[in-house]
Design a protein around this motif. Structure first.
Motif: not given
Length: 216
Positions: A37, A113, A116-117, A125-126, A128-133
């Motif tokens: 991050t 999704d 974007t993956h 992208g975001s 926070s979304d990256l580290t949550e996924s």
């Protein structure tokens, strides 16, 4: 038709590609995600030339390419393959355009999704979304910081993705997919947080181009 489909999927792979490496993870996952991050959050834009190689499971080279990329967060990407044949991938934040000039064909996909993956779009992208996924692992290799991402969901285009940083600059992407195929992308002539004209991320469909819109 089979060749056309292969090339269409290769276009998205060019925007996505990276060769996966498996590293030991002496750093706790939460700490690794925090370090990643810290690298990505200050990145507002990124421009570079790239060289890409795709290898099969035994290490034989299947394909190579070179080109240029531009990204601006959130969600904007332009990925141009110059050689051995021209292809363009553009994300305007709402849709992704995959254009093959030789076939005179453009495929349009919504920014869901699944799209974007892909690795390049992950960068735009975001954080926070990256580290949550993804589970995030960290290792140092010859002075470089290497972050390996393993998807939590099975609905992704890769099984492992590694980002290699020299100090605060992304220099390589590596990916491995479920078939064992591996892809490496090396970046050069890199500009972090430079001024990129917003029009780079607009795509005007050339007259006479066949348009395929893939619905969700």
């Amino acid at each position: 038709m089979r060749d056309t489909q292969t090339r269409r999927h290769s276009s998205l792979a060019f925007a996505a590609s990276a060769l996966g490496l498996t590293f030991a993870a002496p750093v706790l996952a939460d700490d690794a995600a925090e370090r990643l991050t810290e690298r990505l959050e200050p990145l507002e834009s990124y421009q570079a030339s790239f060289e890409q190689q795709i290898l099969d499971g035994s290490g034989d080279r299947l394909q190579s390419a070179r080109g240029e990329m531009w990204l601006s967060r959130p969600g904007l990407l332009r990925w141009e393959v110059d050689a051995p044949y021209s292809q363009i991938v553009v994300s305007d934040g709402d849709d992704v355009y995959l254009y093959d000039p030789d076939l005179e064909q453009v495929t349009i996909q919504a920014m869901d999704d699944r799209v974007t993956h892909t690795p390049a779009l992950l960068l735009s992208g975001s954080v926070s979304d990256l580290t949550e996924s993804y589970e995030v692992f960290y290792e140092q290799d010859d002075g470089d910081d290497v972050f390996t991402l393993v998807p939590i969901s099975a609905d992704t285009l890769f099984e492992e993705l590694s980002m290699v940083f020299d100090a605060d600059t992304l220099t390589e992407l590596w990916m491995m997919d479920s078939t064992g195929q591996r892809t490496s992308i090396t970046f050069s002539d890199i500009t972090n947080n430079g001024n990129i004209d917003r029009s780079q991320f607009d795509f005007d469909i050339p007259e006479g181009t066949d348009v395929i819109r893939e619905e969700l």
